[in-house]
Enzyme design. Structure first.
Site: not given
Ligand code: AMP
Length: 539
Positions: A186, A331, A436, A441
């Site tokens: 990650t 994940e 906040k 929120w």
């Molecule tokens: P990663 O594991 O680096 O791919 O990051 C995942 C995170 O990216 C998610 O938990 C979201 O916070 C963000 N994310 C992925 N796709 C979107 C989307 N279409 N809109 C908003 N946030 C997103």
């Protein structure tokens, strides 16, 4: 009583076997790091993957052991995808955009035995090699002509020579479908990165789902170009789904600027692409700035961060390209939800359809979701209540490498979302980015979208700034378009009528650039470090 059906384990080698036998002539086109365009068929891909599997075995790579890569989207990386997983070892795609210390930490944590890398990353690997003490073999993904005359890397091996030394007489082993096939860490902005270990089974089921009509809608008539890197959650599964569907695969190498991408889209008849919003921004600027068109491109998947509605409009209305807004995470392999209309929504007004399609979408089969309040109680699907998004399903991680959680029944995503009555999920924030204000929120993503719709704004991020009375208030960080003029008051006036008054950002800071992380997402933690006290200072 058991069913009387064959048990064919769900293996990655099955995808390659299918592509070779049934789509053998289909093309994999790559823009090479060394320059030029490379073409091979799925038949050649399969042959070379078998040679590579033998070469890896000859290097002593055992089942379950990790092979690291530092590479762009290209045919050799694809060969590694299939060879390493197919032979029962684990492909570990490292993100070359990370800091060197992090790359070393991750490679050591993963216990990578072999590290294969593109020519671009030779200087990086030369610098890191003395600290990569667990790596037994370094392989440069190039031919002999591109091998360096001298290098600090001990016994540097040549990829093409390793392959040439092997025949393709190799039978893919019949593995347990639950065996690990690939590993991706990650991006984690805080703490150490965590390893997500995919299985053959989860990857195959994800590939089936990704290809579905209401997901990527991938067919043998498509030419798909993943802009999303093969080191970012397996390029969202496209390298697997392309073999499953028999689609042409176009791999852009290091050419991720608007001009290189547009040229490749046009030259190779690309119909479908996928990437994060920041990449599309560069492409859109190039296409609009030069009055260009897409002649074959039909649709593009945007995910990884929220697709600004202004970007969706630019693609759909301006260029006739359908935007498929998707949400996922490492994940989740990564696909969770996709924004595609239901039949009952087709007759909705254009405005209502647009509003739905700007959301992150509904569950693909295989992923269930819910939103919960801080006590863990489920919240209603009314499009209003916002809470942490929880997911479960066939391709959701049950813990991390070295920290399994086999009993996990719902995975907390760390995202805050609403879900409407039709099941469309809308991300309003990350839990840690929520603003906040006086106990209420404020969603930073909505505020960013409004700023991004202003014609003078190139990019905007909204963060929580400390406030003496309200604890936190929204602060906008904005990059103007080149040559554009825009004042704080003009931008704030643009919000009028679009949000409740108390949502209005307290101030705007204009900057030259907004810091992006290794997967192209805004680094809000860096912005917060810089600007969290901005309102206290200016009070
Ligand atoms: P990663 O594991 O680096 O791919 O990051 C995942 C995170 O990216 C998610 O938990 C979201 O916070 C963000 N994310 C992925 N796709 C979107 C989307 N279409 N809109 C908003 N946030 C997103």
């Amino acid at each position: 009583m058991n069913g009387l059906m064959m048990h064919e384990p769900l293996l990655i080698s099955a995808l390659l076997r299918h592509a070779e036998r049934h789509h053998g002539e289909q093309q994999v086109v790559s823009r090479l790091v060394e320059g030029g365009i490379h073409r091979q068929s799925y038949r050649e891909l399969a042959t070379r993957a078998r040679q590579l599997a033998r070469a890896m075995a000859a290097l002593g790579v055992q089942p379950g052991q990790r092979v690291g890569t530092l590479a762009w989207n290209g045919h050799r990386h694809l060969e590694l995808y299939y060879a390493v997983s197919g032979m029962g070892s684990v492909l570990h795609t490292l993100n070359p955009r990370l800091h060197g210390d992090q790359i070393v930490w991750i490679a050591e944590h993963a216990e990578d035995q072999v590290l294969c890398f593109d020519l671009t990353f030779l200087p990086l690997v030369e610098a890191l090699a003395p600290r990569l003490t667990g790596v037994r073999h370094f392989v440069l993904m190039a031919d002999r002509a591109h091998m360096p005359a001298q290098t600090a890397i001990p016994n540097l091996l040549c990829y093409e020579e390793l392959l040439a030394a092997q025949s393709d007489a190799y039978d893919w082993p019949r593995l347990d479908e639950n065996a690990a096939c690939s590993l991706c860490y990650t991006s984690g902005t805080t703490g150490n990165p965590k390893g997500v270990l995919y299985s053959h089974r989860s990857t195959l089921l994800h590939a089936f789902a990704a290809a579905l009509p209401d997901a990527f809608n991938l067919s043998a008539r498509d030419a798909v170009l993943p802009v999303v890197p093969m080191f970012h959650v397996n390029a969202w599964g496209i390298p697997y789904a392309a073999c499953l569907a028999g689609a042409k695969l176009v791999l852009p190498g290091p050419g991720l600027d608007g001009k290189s991408l547009h040229e490749l889209f046009e030259a190779e008849g690309v119909t479908l692409s996928a990437g994060v919003p920041t990449v599309w921004q560069g492409l859109l600027a190039h296409v609009q700035g030069n009055d260009l068109r897409f002649t074959t491109m039909q649709r593009t998947v945007i995910g990884g961060a929220a697709a600004p509605p202004a970007m969706i409009r630019a693609f759909e209305d301006g260029l006739g390209v359908q935007v498929i807004h998707a949400w996922g995470m490492t994940e989740l392999s990564p696909l969770g939800t996709v924004g595609v209309l239901k039949g009952t929504q087709r007759d909705w007004s254009a405005e209502a359809r647009r509003a739905v399609l700007a959301k992150q979408g509904r569950s693909v089969f295989g992923i269930d979701m819910k939103i919960v309040d801080p006590d863990g109680s489920e919240l209603p699907w009314d499009g209003q209540a916002a809470g942490e998004l929880m997911v479960r399903g066939h391709w959701v991680a049950a813990g991390y490498l070295g920290a399994p959680q086999p009993e996990l029944d719902w995975f907390g995503t760390g995202d805050v979302a609403t879900i409407d009555a039709q099941g469309f999920m809308n991300i309003t924030d990350r839990v840690k980015d929520v603003i906040k204000s006086g106990g209420e929120w404020i969603g930073s993503i909505d505020l960013e979208h409004i700023a991004m719709a202003h014609p003078a704004v190139a990019m905007a991020a909204c963060i929580a700034a400390r406030h003496p009375k309200w604890d936190e208030r929204p602060l906008l960080i904005v990059v103007r378009k080149p040559g554009a003029e825009l004042t704080r008051d003009e931008l704030l006036a643009f919000y009028e009528g679009k949000v409740a008054k108390w949502w209005l950002p307290d101030d705007v800071v204009f900057v030259d650039a907004i810091p992006l992380g290794a997967t192209g997402k805004v680094l809000k933690n860096v912005l917060r470090e810089r600007y969290a006290d901005h309102l206290l200072r200016s009070a």
